[in-house]
Design a protein around this motif. Structure first.
Motif: not given
Length: 136
Positions: A67-81, A83-86
């Motif tokens: 690992i070279t760096q933390l790039v970002c954190v996505t709020n991966h929320i897809i109501h149609l599926e 799905i809710h991931y951090v």
């Protein structure tokens, strides 16, 4: 009583090689089946996000990463599926091994793309990470 619904944690890795190509995987399963994605997977209970991405890349692609760096954190929320991931996404480099598709049940393809030729059908987490890195 209804089961409490909680977000899950998924990790991804932006892996770019020395010729400036990025490694993407074509998903067969939800979320976002049929889209190109950064490789990665789910974090296990009591596992750090850093250890999870190292483990997932080894399981999925058969290579060791650093690992070279933390790039970002996505709020991966897809109501149609439903799905809710951090989703923390790391930049990483391969330190050992040759990339191969070790999970053909989950991944249609594994492919290196020129940064200038990223497919249009990419996942939400991939899109967000590449925008944070100013690659899109």
């Amino acid at each position: 009583m209804e089961k409490e619904r909680l977000p899950k944690v998924g990790v991804g890795a932006v892996i770019i090689d020395e010729s400036n190509k990025i490694l993407l995987v074509l998903r067969k399963k939800a979320p976002e089946a049929g889209c190109w994605s950064l490789p990665g997977g789910k974090v296990d209970y009591m596992e750090t996000i850093e250890n999870a991405i190292i483990r997932e890349i080894k399981e999925e692609l058969g290579v060791d990463i650093e690992i070279t760096q933390l790039v970002c954190v996505t709020n991966h929320i897809i109501h149609l599926e439903d799905i809710h991931y951090v989703a923390p996404t790391f930049a990483a480099r391969i330190t050992n091994g040759e990339v191969q598709n070790r999970e053909p049940h989950a991944l249609e393809k594994v492919k290196w793309f020129s940064i200038n030729e990223i497919p249009e059908n990419i996942t939400m987490t991939t899109d967000y990470a590449l925008k944070q890195l100013k690659l899109l």
